[in-house]
Design a protein around this motif. Structure first.
Motif, short mmCIF file in Angstrom:
data_model
loop_
_atom_site.label_atom_id
_atom_site.label_comp_id
_atom_site.label_asym_id
_atom_site.label_seq_id
_atom_site.Cartn_x
_atom_site.Cartn_y
_atom_site.Cartn_z
N MET A 1 54.43 71.90 12.09
CA MET A 1 54.64 71.37 10.74
C MET A 1 55.81 70.40 10.68
N ASP A 2 56.68 70.39 11.70
CA ASP A 2 57.76 69.41 11.72
C ASP A 2 57.40 68.18 12.57
N GLY A 3 56.11 68.08 12.95
CA GLY A 3 55.63 66.87 13.60
C GLY A 3 55.73 66.82 15.12
N LYS A 4 56.09 67.92 15.75
CA LYS A 4 56.22 67.94 17.21
C LYS A 4 54.92 68.42 17.86
N THR A 5 54.55 67.80 18.98
CA THR A 5 53.36 68.23 19.71
C THR A 5 53.69 69.51 20.47
N GLY B 1 52.38 80.56 13.66
CA GLY B 1 52.58 79.58 12.60
C GLY B 1 51.35 78.75 12.35
N ILE B 2 51.52 77.70 11.56
CA ILE B 2 50.43 76.80 11.17
C ILE B 2 50.56 75.51 11.96
N TYR B 3 49.42 75.02 12.47
CA TYR B 3 49.39 73.80 13.27
C TYR B 3 48.34 72.84 12.73
N LEU B 4 48.67 71.58 12.75
CA LEU B 4 47.70 70.52 12.52
C LEU B 4 47.05 70.26 13.87
N VAL B 5 45.73 70.22 13.92
CA VAL B 5 45.02 69.93 15.15
C VAL B 5 44.44 68.52 15.00
N ARG B 6 44.80 67.66 15.94
CA ARG B 6 44.35 66.27 15.90
C ARG B 6 43.60 65.95 17.19
N ILE B 7 42.42 65.39 17.03
CA ILE B 7 41.61 64.99 18.17
C ILE B 7 41.51 63.47 18.15
#
Length: 80
Positions: free
Chosen positions: A33-37, A60-66
């Protein structure tokens, strides 16, 4: 476009299913959530499903980007 992640929430492994046009995608990133991979993996061209070991991720919560040659796909994953 979005991807399907299951189980979600999950603990050790998550399966990702891509839409039909997903064959052009080349990498998957789990982003905090703080933008780190937090995790980056490559996808074999032509894949429509991929299993990923997420046991090393912190809860925690993660953004998954493909990413790839098409527009990015996004999803959200909760690690327990």
């Amino acid at each position: 476009n979005q991807i399907t992640l299951s189980p979600n929430p999950g603990r050790n492994e998550v399966s990702l299913k891509f839409p039909e046009d997903g064959i052009n995608y080349t990498s998957i990133r789990f982003i905090t959530m703080d933008g780190k991979t937090a995790l980056n993996q490559f996808i074999s061209k032509g894949s429509v499903e991929k299993s990923i070991n997420v046991s090393g991720l912190a809860n925690g919560i993660y953004l998954v980007r493909i990413d790839g040659s098409s527009n990015p796909l996004y999803g959200r994953f909760i690690k327990q």
